[in-house]
Motif scaffolding. Structure first.
Motif, PDB file in Angstrom:
ATOM      1  N   ALA A  40       0.843  -1.200   0.000  1.00 46.29           N
ATOM      2  CA  ALA A  40       0.000   0.000   0.000  1.00 46.29           C
ATOM      3  C   ALA A  40       0.877   1.249   0.000  1.00 46.29           C
ATOM      4  O   ALA A  40       1.972   1.255   0.548  1.00 46.29           O
ATOM      5  N   GLY A  41       0.389   2.285  -0.606  1.00 44.95           N
ATOM      6  CA  GLY A  41       1.094   3.561  -0.636  1.00 44.95           C
ATOM      7  C   GLY A  41       0.117   4.699  -0.432  1.00 44.95           C
ATOM      8  O   GLY A  41      -1.006   4.668  -0.956  1.00 44.95           O
ATOM      9  N   PHE A  42       0.537   5.699   0.328  1.00 45.00           N
ATOM     10  CA  PHE A  42      -0.360   6.816   0.602  1.00 45.00           C
ATOM     11  C   PHE A  42      -0.752   7.540  -0.682  1.00 45.00           C
ATOM     12  O   PHE A  42      -1.912   7.934  -0.859  1.00 45.00           O
ATOM     13  N   LYS A  43       0.183   7.697  -1.595  1.00 47.65           N
ATOM     14  CA  LYS A  43      -0.101   8.439  -2.824  1.00 47.65           C
ATOM     15  C   LYS A  43      -0.993   7.661  -3.770  1.00 47.65           C
ATOM     16  O   LYS A  43      -1.525   8.231  -4.725  1.00 47.65           O
ATOM     17  N   LEU A  48      -3.371  11.727  -8.369  1.00 43.26           N
ATOM     18  CA  LEU A  48      -2.127  12.460  -8.606  1.00 43.26           C
ATOM     19  C   LEU A  48      -2.171  13.310  -9.873  1.00 43.26           C
ATOM     20  O   LEU A  48      -1.380  14.244 -10.015  1.00 43.26           O
ATOM     21  N   GLN A  49      -3.080  13.001 -10.805  1.00 38.76           N
ATOM     22  CA  GLN A  49      -3.149  13.764 -12.057  1.00 38.76           C
ATOM     23  C   GLN A  49      -3.966  15.041 -11.917  1.00 38.76           C
ATOM     24  O   GLN A  49      -3.961  15.870 -12.830  1.00 38.76           O
ATOM     25  N   HIS A  50      -4.652  15.210 -10.798  1.00 38.49           N
ATOM     26  CA  HIS A  50      -5.429  16.429 -10.601  1.00 38.49           C
ATOM     27  C   HIS A  50      -4.485  17.603 -10.380  1.00 38.49           C
ATOM     28  O   HIS A  50      -3.404  17.463  -9.793  1.00 38.49           O
ATOM     29  N   GLU A  51      -4.866  18.784 -10.866  1.00 38.50           N
ATOM     30  CA  GLU A  51      -3.977  19.947 -10.796  1.00 38.50           C
ATOM     31  C   GLU A  51      -3.670  20.338  -9.345  1.00 38.50           C
ATOM     32  O   GLU A  51      -2.566  20.789  -9.050  1.00 38.50           O
ATOM     33  N   LYS A  54      -1.004  17.955  -8.199  1.00 36.40           N
ATOM     34  CA  LYS A  54       0.288  18.281  -8.811  1.00 36.40           C
ATOM     35  C   LYS A  54       0.969  19.423  -8.059  1.00 36.40           C
ATOM     36  O   LYS A  54       2.183  19.394  -7.825  1.00 36.40           O
ATOM     37  N   THR A  55       0.179  20.420  -7.680  1.00 36.21           N
ATOM     38  CA  THR A  55       0.735  21.514  -6.879  1.00 36.21           C
ATOM     39  C   THR A  55       1.190  21.007  -5.518  1.00 36.21           C
ATOM     40  O   THR A  55       2.251  21.397  -5.011  1.00 36.21           O
ATOM     41  N   PHE A  56       0.420  20.128  -4.923  1.00 36.77           N
ATOM     42  CA  PHE A  56       0.774  19.527  -3.636  1.00 36.77           C
ATOM     43  C   PHE A  56       2.114  18.798  -3.735  1.00 36.77           C
ATOM     44  O   PHE A  56       2.984  18.934  -2.861  1.00 36.77           O
ATOM     45  N   LEU A  57       2.319  18.026  -4.809  1.00 38.04           N
ATOM     46  CA  LEU A  57       3.557  17.275  -4.969  1.00 38.04           C
ATOM     47  C   LEU A  57       4.748  18.192  -5.223  1.00 38.04           C
ATOM     48  O   LEU A  57       5.870  17.904  -4.799  1.00 38.04           O
ATOM     49  N   ASP A  58       4.507  19.313  -5.912  1.00 36.32           N
ATOM     50  CA  ASP A  58       5.597  20.249  -6.199  1.00 36.32           C
ATOM     51  C   ASP A  58       6.175  20.852  -4.925  1.00 36.32           C
ATOM     52  O   ASP A  58       7.392  21.109  -4.854  1.00 36.32           O
ATOM     53  N   TYR A  59       5.335  21.091  -3.937  1.00 33.02           N
ATOM     54  CA  TYR A  59       5.787  21.758  -2.704  1.00 33.02           C
ATOM     55  C   TYR A  59       5.810  20.814  -1.498  1.00 33.02           C
ATOM     56  O   TYR A  59       5.952  21.273  -0.366  1.00 33.02           O
ATOM     57  N   GLU A  60       5.686  19.528  -1.757  1.00 32.04           N
ATOM     58  CA  GLU A  60       5.648  18.555  -0.655  1.00 32.04           C
ATOM     59  C   GLU A  60       6.945  18.553   0.137  1.00 32.04           C
ATOM     60  O   GLU A  60       6.945  18.445   1.372  1.00 32.04           O
ATOM     61  N   ALA A  61       8.074  18.677  -0.565  1.00 30.32           N
ATOM     62  CA  ALA A  61       9.369  18.644   0.125  1.00 30.32           C
ATOM     63  C   ALA A  61       9.553  19.846   1.048  1.00 30.32           C
ATOM     64  O   ALA A  61      10.244  19.752   2.069  1.00 30.32           O
TER      65      ALA A  61
END
Length: 258
Positions: A40-43, A48-51, A54-61
């Protein structure tokens, strides 16, 4: 030779080979079943393809993810202002922060340095840690004045109802799981079952006396599902064993029962 007699001889003559083939196939399938794991994976739970994602993944770090574990340390008598409770909360905080898969910098608790209060005073603005520096429940018992100061600092920090229960019966430890990475230079895979077992070990270690501990989060959920699946497999094996025993008692034949 009649066809029926020929078929009977063919089947019964090949019975040892057929039985051996069935045993080999069963052993192979059992080995394959033992290799099944919960992956299982949280993501995998979010689009993940929703805009927005995508913004969430860009600033996740930079801002952290949403894969969070919450450990609630509760006082059964409804009063968190005691040395026993606060020393337990301090110990649980250290245990959760020291886990390999939790992000130390984003962990939050009354005993982490990133939980502070700010207030306006006569000279300007003042602030500090919610737990005063002169109070350490592991070294010396607290006084009523110190407990009152902690209560006031919690209100000033505006964490009542979020990090601390509104009825003052307990508080939480927040911890973010370090995200998985597909990077070729630094790949990372999160073992949710291991995290769940570590959290359960913390619960069993500190849940005693007046202390009750509750754990929620995606990692704990995956661990519970995996443990439940293992229980189902054990139940299946027990069912097969009982079925064979009943057939053996009914037929009094080992071969027929098998």
């Amino acid at each position: 030779m009649k066809p029926r007699n020929f078929i009977e001889k063919l089947v019964f003559g090949a019975r040892p080979v057929v039985l051996l083939a069935f045993l080999l196939v069963t052993a192979l399938m059992a080995w394959q079943a033992s290799q099944l794991k919960v992956d299982a994976g949280f993501k995998k739970q979010i689009p993940l393809q929703h805009e927005y994602m995508k913004t969430f993944l860009d600033y996740e770090a930079d801002f952290g993810g949403a894969n969070r574990v919450l450990v609630a340390v509760m006082a059964k008598d409804g009063n968190m202002f005691s040395d026993q409770y606060l020393s337990t909360l301090q110990a649980v905080t250290k245990e959760v922060v020291n886990l390999e898969d939790t992000d130390d910098s984003r962990a939050r608790s009354l005993f982490t340095p990133n939980v502070r209060f700010i207030e306006v005073v006569e000279d300007g603005i003042s602030g500090g840690n919610v737990i005063p520096n002169d109070y350490d429940p592991s070294f010396q018992p607290g006084t009523k004045e110190q407990f009152d100061a902690i209560r006031g600092n919690i209100v000033k920090a505006n964490i009542l109802g979020r990090l601390v229960a509104k009825d003052w019966s307990g508080a939480m430890v927040w911890a973010d799981i370090i995200p998985e990475s597909d990077s070729k230079t630094n790949p990372r895979k999160v073992d949710y079952q291991k995290i769940a077992h570590q959290l359960e070990a913390i619960r069993q270690k500190y849940e005693k006396g007046n202390i009750r501990i509750e754990v929620i989060g995606f990692a704990k959920m995956v661990g519970d599902i995996a443990d439940g699946a293992a229980s189902v497999i054990k139940f299946f094996a027990i069912t097969i064993a009982f079925t064979w025993l009943l057939l053996f008692l009914y037929s009094a034949s080992y071969k027929l029962a098998s």
